[in-house]
Design a protein around this motif. Structure first.
Motif, PDB file in Angstrom:
ATOM      1  N   ILE A   1       0.823  -1.203  -0.118  1.00 42.44           N
ATOM      2  CA  ILE A   1       0.090   0.044   0.149  1.00 42.44           C
ATOM      3  C   ILE A   1       0.893   1.260   0.060  1.00 42.44           C
ATOM      4  CG2 ILE A   1      -1.577   1.267   1.155  1.00 42.44           C
ATOM      5  CD1 ILE A   1      -2.750  -0.980   2.486  1.00 42.44           C
ATOM      6  N   ARG A   2       0.607   2.220  -0.885  1.00 41.68           N
ATOM      7  CA  ARG A   2       1.478   3.520  -1.028  1.00 41.68           C
ATOM      8  C   ARG A   2       0.320   4.692  -0.793  1.00 41.68           C
ATOM      9  NH1 ARG A   2       6.544   4.253  -2.731  1.00 41.68           N
ATOM     10  NH2 ARG A   2       7.189   6.424  -2.714  1.00 41.68           N
ATOM     11  N   VAL A   3       0.517   5.240   0.156  1.00 45.12           N
ATOM     12  CA  VAL A   3      -0.334   6.639   0.389  1.00 45.12           C
ATOM     13  C   VAL A   3       0.298   7.866   0.115  1.00 45.12           C
ATOM     14  CG1 VAL A   3      -1.764   7.996   2.119  1.00 45.12           C
ATOM     15  CG2 VAL A   3      -1.441   5.448   2.493  1.00 45.12           C
ATOM     16  N   HIS A   4      -0.066   8.341  -1.032  1.00 47.03           N
ATOM     17  CA  HIS A   4       0.476   9.733  -1.672  1.00 47.03           C
ATOM     18  C   HIS A   4       0.170  10.924  -0.958  1.00 47.03           C
ATOM     19  CE1 HIS A   4       1.964   7.217  -5.254  1.00 47.03           C
ATOM     20  NE2 HIS A   4       0.937   6.552  -4.887  1.00 47.03           N
ATOM     21  N   ASN A   5       0.128  10.759   0.516  1.00 44.51           N
ATOM     22  CA  ASN A   5      -0.436  11.902   1.077  1.00 44.51           C
ATOM     23  C   ASN A   5      -0.302  11.470   2.550  1.00 44.51           C
ATOM     24  OD1 ASN A   5      -1.929  14.182   2.423  1.00 44.51           O
ATOM     25  ND2 ASN A   5      -2.990  14.165   0.246  1.00 44.51           N
ATOM     26  N   ASN A   6      -1.069  11.948   3.631  1.00 46.49           N
ATOM     27  CA  ASN A   6      -1.056  11.598   4.991  1.00 46.49           C
ATOM     28  C   ASN A   6      -2.118  10.836   5.088  1.00 46.49           C
ATOM     29  OD1 ASN A   6       0.591  13.897   5.379  1.00 46.49           O
ATOM     30  ND2 ASN A   6      -1.200  15.509   5.756  1.00 46.49           N
ATOM     31  N   ALA A   7      -1.666  10.032   6.469  1.00 42.35           N
ATOM     32  CA  ALA A   7      -2.876   9.026   7.071  1.00 42.35           C
ATOM     33  C   ALA A   7      -3.081   9.128   8.114  1.00 42.35           C
ATOM     34  CB  ALA A   7      -2.148   7.567   6.716  1.00 42.35           C
ATOM     35  N   GLN A   8      -4.286   8.664   8.849  1.00 42.97           N
ATOM     36  CA  GLN A   8      -4.805   8.894  10.042  1.00 42.97           C
ATOM     37  C   GLN A   8      -4.308   7.765  10.832  1.00 42.97           C
ATOM     38  OE1 GLN A   8      -9.216   9.594   9.877  1.00 42.97           O
ATOM     39  NE2 GLN A   8      -8.900  11.019   8.355  1.00 42.97           N
ATOM     40  N   ASP A   9      -5.053   7.618  12.161  1.00 38.80           N
ATOM     41  CA  ASP A   9      -4.770   6.691  13.111  1.00 38.80           C
ATOM     42  C   ASP A   9      -4.732   5.228  13.026  1.00 38.80           C
ATOM     43  OD1 ASP A   9      -4.269   9.084  14.698  1.00 38.80           O
ATOM     44  OD2 ASP A   9      -6.005   8.843  15.727  1.00 38.80           O
ATOM     45  N   GLY A  10      -3.999   4.434  13.531  1.00 41.68           N
ATOM     46  CA  GLY A  10      -4.172   3.088  13.497  1.00 41.68           C
ATOM     47  C   GLY A  10      -3.679   2.351  12.431  1.00 41.68           C
TER      48      GLY A  10
END
Length: 253
Positions: free
Chosen positions: A75-84
Motif C-alpha cells: 500500500i502506498r499513500v500519496h499523502n497523510n494517513a490517520q490513526d491506527g
C-alpha cells in the motif's frame, strides 16, 4: 513473461467506507490485483485483512485502521494517513509519503511501514516478533510520546530528519516505556529524560549498522531519498534490560 495485472481505478469521494470496502473485496474476488484509489476522504479500514500479492495506490487521506490485520499487500499513500495504520499487521509493506497519526503499527507482527514525515503518539506499542517475522517501522520525521511502549519485538528506526517540528525533540516523553523486546534505533542523540524508566541509549555496533543500512536503503529507495545523507549521522540504540521490566512489582502469593 509475467502476467499483466488486472487493474482498477476507484473514486472514493463521499462513498461510505463500508460500501467502499465491500466494492474492493468483491473486485479482489473477481481477480483484480492492483487498485488506484482517488479522492480518498477518510474512508476507514482500506486493505483490512487483505492477503496476497495486491497493490493499492491511494491518493487523498485514508481513514483509521488502514491495512489492519493485513498479510501481504503493498500500500502506498500519496499523502497523510490517520490513526491506527497497520493495526496487528502480519505482513506486506505500507509507504506513507506524508505524516501518520497515533498508534501506527499497534501489535504489528510482520511487514514494514515507512513514513516520510512525523508520526503521533504510541507508535509501535505492543509491537512483537513471531518466528521468522520481524516487523519494521521507519519514521523519517519525529515521534510523539510513548514510542515503542511495551514493545516486545521488531525494529523501529527513528530518523528525525523530515519533520514539520524543527524545534521539537526527536521523540516525546517515555520513549520505550515497558519495552521488553526488540530494538529502537535513533539517528543522532536522545536525551535521557525522554526515555522510559530503566532504559538508556547506547552506541550501535557493527551488527546494528548492518541492520540500519539495509533498512535505510529500502526506505530511501521507496521514498526517493539519499541513503548516504541519512547514514551520515551516528545512531544510538535503545534496548530493554529485562524481558520482565515490571517483574519486581509483583509479589508471588
Amino acid at each position: 513473461m509475467q502476467n499483466k495485472r488486472d487493474e482498477r481505478t476507484l473514486e472514493a469521494g463521499q462513498i461510505y467506507y463500508k460500501q467502499f470496502n465491500e466494492e474492493i473485496r468483491n473486485l479482489v474476488k473477481d481477480g483484480v490485483t492492483q487498485f488506484t484509489i482517488k479522492n480518498c476522504h477518510g474512508q476507514r479500514y482500506i486493505g483490512i485483512a487483505m492477503e496476497g500479492d495486491l497493490v493499492f495506490d491511494i491518493y487523498g487521506v485514508p481513514g483509521q485502521d488502514l491495512a489492519a490485520f493485513m498479510r501481504g499487500p503493498y500500500i502506498r499513500v500519496h499523502n497523510n494517513a490517520q490513526d491506527g495504520v497497520g493495526n496487528t499487521m502480519d505482513g506486506g509493506r505500507i509507504v506513507i509519503e506524508g505524516l501518520a497519526g497515533d498508534v501506527l503499527g499497534y501489535a504489528m507482527r510482520g511487514g514494514e511501514i515507512f513514513v516520510h514525515g512525523d508520526v503521533g503518539y504510541r507508535v509501535g506499542i505492543h509491537m512483537k516478533a513471531y518466528l521468522e517475522h520481524q516487523p519494521k517501522i521507519v519514521i523519517g520525521g519525529k515521534a510523539g510520546d510513548f514510542l515503542g511502549e511495551y514493545m516486545a519485538g521488531g525494529i523501529i528506526l527513528l530518523l528525525g530528519m523530515f519533520s514539520g517540528k524543527p524545534d521539537a525533540p526527536v521523540a516525546g516523553r517515555s520513549l520505550g516505556t515497558g519495552m521488553h523486546g526488540g530494538v529502537i534505533y535513533v539517528r543522532g542523540k536522545v536525551h535521557q529524560e525522554q526515555l522510559g524508566s530503566g532504559l538508556h541509549a547506547q552506541p550501535v555496533d557493527s551488527e546494528d549498522l548492518k541492520v540500519i543500512k539495509e533498512l535505510t536503503n529500502e526506505y530511501a529507495k521507496e521514498l526517493k531519498l539519499d541513503s548516504k545523507e541519512i547514514l551520515s549521522e551516528n545512531f544510538v540504540k535503545i534496548r530493554p534490560f529485562s524481558h520482565r521490566p515490571y517483574g519486581n512489582l509483583y509479589v508471588p502469593c
